[in-house]
Design a protein around this motif. Structure first.
Motif, short mmCIF file in Angstrom:
data_model
loop_
_atom_site.label_atom_id
_atom_site.label_comp_id
_atom_site.label_asym_id
_atom_site.label_seq_id
_atom_site.Cartn_x
_atom_site.Cartn_y
_atom_site.Cartn_z
N UNK A 137 0.88 -1.17 0.00
CA UNK A 137 0.00 0.00 0.00
C UNK A 137 0.92 1.23 0.00
N UNK A 138 0.84 2.06 -1.03
CA UNK A 138 1.62 3.29 -1.12
C UNK A 138 0.71 4.47 -0.85
N UNK A 139 1.09 5.30 0.12
CA UNK A 139 0.30 6.49 0.42
C UNK A 139 1.22 7.71 0.48
N UNK A 140 0.63 8.85 0.19
CA UNK A 140 1.34 10.13 0.29
C UNK A 140 0.83 10.85 1.52
N UNK A 141 1.74 11.21 2.41
CA UNK A 141 1.35 11.73 3.72
C UNK A 141 0.81 13.16 3.66
N UNK A 142 1.16 13.91 2.61
CA UNK A 142 0.80 15.33 2.60
C UNK A 142 -0.24 15.68 1.54
N UNK A 143 -1.17 14.76 1.27
CA UNK A 143 -2.26 15.07 0.34
C UNK A 143 -3.42 15.68 1.12
N UNK A 144 -3.65 16.97 0.96
CA UNK A 144 -4.78 17.62 1.60
C UNK A 144 -4.71 17.57 3.12
N UNK A 145 -5.88 17.73 3.76
CA UNK A 145 -5.97 17.77 5.22
C UNK A 145 -6.29 16.40 5.82
N UNK A 146 -6.61 15.44 4.97
CA UNK A 146 -7.03 14.12 5.45
C UNK A 146 -5.82 13.32 5.92
N UNK A 147 -6.01 12.55 7.00
CA UNK A 147 -4.93 11.70 7.52
C UNK A 147 -4.84 10.44 6.67
N UNK A 148 -4.14 10.54 5.55
CA UNK A 148 -4.04 9.44 4.61
C UNK A 148 -3.30 8.25 5.22
N UNK A 149 -2.28 8.54 6.01
CA UNK A 149 -1.49 7.46 6.61
C UNK A 149 -2.32 6.69 7.63
N UNK A 150 -3.01 7.42 8.50
CA UNK A 150 -3.86 6.76 9.50
C UNK A 150 -4.96 5.94 8.84
N UNK A 151 -5.53 6.48 7.77
CA UNK A 151 -6.56 5.74 7.04
C UNK A 151 -5.98 4.46 6.46
N UNK A 152 -4.79 4.54 5.86
CA UNK A 152 -4.17 3.36 5.26
C UNK A 152 -3.85 2.31 6.33
N UNK A 153 -3.41 2.76 7.49
CA UNK A 153 -3.14 1.80 8.58
C UNK A 153 -4.42 1.06 8.97
N UNK A 154 -5.53 1.79 9.02
CA UNK A 154 -6.81 1.16 9.35
C UNK A 154 -7.19 0.13 8.28
N UNK A 155 -7.01 0.48 7.01
CA UNK A 155 -7.34 -0.44 5.92
C UNK A 155 -6.46 -1.69 5.97
N UNK A 156 -5.20 -1.51 6.37
CA UNK A 156 -4.29 -2.66 6.46
C UNK A 156 -4.72 -3.63 7.55
N UNK A 157 -5.30 -3.09 8.62
CA UNK A 157 -5.80 -3.96 9.69
C UNK A 157 -7.04 -4.71 9.22
N UNK A 158 -7.90 -4.02 8.48
CA UNK A 158 -9.18 -4.63 8.07
C UNK A 158 -9.01 -5.61 6.91
N UNK A 159 -7.91 -5.50 6.17
CA UNK A 159 -7.72 -6.36 5.00
C UNK A 159 -6.36 -7.06 5.14
N UNK A 160 -6.34 -8.29 5.60
CA UNK A 160 -5.10 -8.96 5.98
C UNK A 160 -4.16 -9.28 4.83
N UNK A 161 -4.57 -9.10 3.57
CA UNK A 161 -3.63 -9.35 2.48
C UNK A 161 -2.49 -8.32 2.49
#
Length: 563
Positions: free
Chosen positions: A132-156
């Motif tokens: 999962x590749x994310x950019x930390x400084x896209x807008x005001x949204x916490x993209x990294x925190x969101x990606x971490x949550x998705x990684x927990x929910x999707x074990x692949x």
């Protein structure tokens, strides 16, 4: 290198005899993306490949740095054929990460930073990505925190790579990965990877009426050839400089910007967001030759007289989806309508083509081997000359099947393999050449500035609102985006109508991407229906278009009278 070295289950590959024919006639090139970049870097080592306000990079630097990142990804344990979801913006870092994946055989799933739980969840379930590749400084949204949550929910997911920001514990910094390996070691690692030109390069995404993401595999041989044919068609290539301000992960960005840069030596100026005055300044500064507007760029230009203060004379061609005649009249530079679909067709016109063709049609394919027909929407018979029909095509770059989607594939093609676009066009024969003009859509979706919104998907979410009994979403005209979504709602008895901010908050809490949310709400007692009792969406589109037209006229009248 021809052949499929890393076959992926669920991918529809080209028939070997057909693939051989495409290689023989030059409709495909027997080269991988990594080989193309290496060859360009040898030929033009010190030429700037990508320019941005914060950082620019030469072909040699792009080639060497992507080698190092590619090898570092392989050393993490990722293998050719592994999928990687991308949520990154229009930056040099995004291009570098994509190039690294293309060299290592890792397949990017080209999502958007705006996607949320619904979209990423469906993509993860469908493609089973490991990275999962994310950019930390896209807008005001916490993209990294969101990606971490998705990684927990999707074990692949096994590896989260963070660009342009701090990498939390348990994740990988993209810059640190690159620095972790020398160029010599990286090249030794990559020497053990033998990608075939018929292997999957990337997973692009198609919009649709249901909202279920459909994944479109694109392949090294055909993608490189498709982009190179387009560059020839519009007089671009090594001596062109293109400016790009839209999502770099899009199929369009690959075909117009990234792939011609890598394979032909074009220079591309990247803008992380649309800023019309800054775009004009950059066109002047870098002597840009080609510019593209998909969605709101062209209307914003024509609403900003300040752009005319800049020297735009270097522009050979400015593309837009519609209204090329108005754009050309405003800017004084050649402009052309274009049409493209991620499923593999791209039509437009070069700068030397007659103005009538550039302005009153959407052009023709840049690939002579594409076959295009207009069919009746409810059968496979061709329409009469000059009549409107559904655009259907097959050719070297056309989709042969959505990834792991047998139900969608069962209805996506004609019996002889033409892809049915759902878009209505008219053919125009001019000087013996056939050109096509876009006349509307058969399928139920909204094109908001180039982003496709599936009406059925949004309607399902709207109907979850406690005040809503039933909901329909239709396109309404918009001067900047072309179309926006208008929700017609039937309310439950005793409930107050939600306003737009309240509805956006509700839909976002359900995990829907914000750009899919309706931007106007109309409350009705019942939906209009056809004579056979079906919901009449064309009538709803007419109703809202007439309402907006009346409001605009009333506003103009009030302004004139000083009311």
């Amino acid at each position: 290198m021809a052949g499929i070295h890393y076959p992926l289950e669920g991918v529809a590959y080209c028939e070997p005899s057909v693939a051989q024919h495409y290689f023989q006639v030059g409709a495909w090139v027997d080269r991988t993306f990594g080989e193309a970049l290496a060859a360009t870097a040898r030929r033009l080592p010190d030429k700037l490949a990508l320019i941005s306000d914060e950082r620019s990079i030469t072909f040699r630097e792009l080639d060497e740095q992507s080698d190092r990142l590619a090898a570092a990804l392989l050393k993490l344990g990722l293998e050719p054929g592994a999928r990687a979801v991308f949520q990154m913006g229009t930056t040099v870092d995004t291009a570098l990460a994509l190039c690294a994946c293309y060299k290592s055989g890792i397949v990017p799933v080209c999502a958007l930073p705006q996607y949320r739980e619904v979209e990423i969840g469906k993509l993860a379930s469908l493609s089973l990505p490991q990275a999962y590749f994310v950019q930390a400084d896209v807008g005001q949204f916490d993209q990294v925190g969101f990606a971490q949550k998705m990684c927990v929910e999707h074990p692949s997911f096994r590896h989260l790579v963070v660009a342009r920001g701090d990498a939390p514990t348990g994740t990988h910094s993209m810059s640190a990965l690159l620095e972790s390996i020398s160029l010599d070691e990286a090249q030794a690692v990559l020497n053990g990877v033998h990608i075939g030109s018929e292997d999957v390069l990337s997973f692009q995404l198609s919009g649709g009426t249901t909202g279920v993401p459909k994944i479109i595999p694109r392949f090294h041989a055909e993608y490189l050839a498709h982009a190179e044919a387009w560059a020839r068609h519009v007089e671009a290539g090594e001596h062109a400089t293109l400016i790009w301000s839209l999502p770099l992960l899009h199929n369009a960005a690959h075909l117009y910007a990234l792939v011609p840069t890598i394979s032909l030596g074009q220079t591309t100026v990247l803008m992380p967001k649309v800023d019309i005055v800054r775009m004009a300044e950059l066109i002047q500064q870098h002597r840009v030759t080609h510019a593209v507007s998909i969605g709101p760029v062209a209307p914003q230009i024509m609403a900003c007289a300040e752009v005319l203060d800049y020297d735009l004379s270097s522009l050979k061609l400015f593309f837009c989806l519609t209204r090329a005649d108005s754009l050309e009249a405003f800017l004084g530079v050649p402009s052309s309508n274009l049409y493209g679909t991620t499923e593999g067709l791209l039509i437009g016109s070069g700068p030397a083509v007659k103005a009538f063709i550039r302005h009153q049609t959407h052009g023709r394919s840049g690939c002579e081997h594409d076959e295009i027909v207009l069919l009746n929407a409810d059968n496979e018979s061709p329409v009469a000359p000059g009549e409107i029909g559904e655009l259907c095509f097959r050719g070297p770059s056309s989709l042969r099947g959505y990834y792991n989607a047998p139900e969608a594939n069962a209805t996506a093609f004609t019996s002889n393999g033409f892809f049915r676009t759902g878009d209505m066009m008219r053919a125009h024969v001019i000087d013996g050449v056939t050109y096509f003009s876009f006349e509307g859509r058969l399928r139920d979706n909204i094109n908001r500035g180039g982003e496709k919104i599936g009406a059925e998907e949004v309607e399902a979410f709207l109907s979850r609102h406690p005040a809503v009994l039933d909901a329909k979403l239709v396109a309404m005209p918009d001067p900047f985006y072309g179309e926006k979504g208008c929700a017609f709602l039937i309310l439950r008895e005793g409930h107050a109508a939600p306003n737009i901010p309240q509805m956006i908050e509700f839909l976002s809490s359900q995990g829907l991407a914000k750009f899919k949310c309706p931007e106007r709400i109309e409350i009705v007692d019942a939906f209009p229906v056809t004579r056979v009792g079906k919901v009449d969406k064309p009538a709803m589109r007419r109703i809202i278009a007439e309402a907006i037209e009346a409001e605009t006229a009333a506003h103009a009248s009030t302004s004139r009278t000083g009311g």
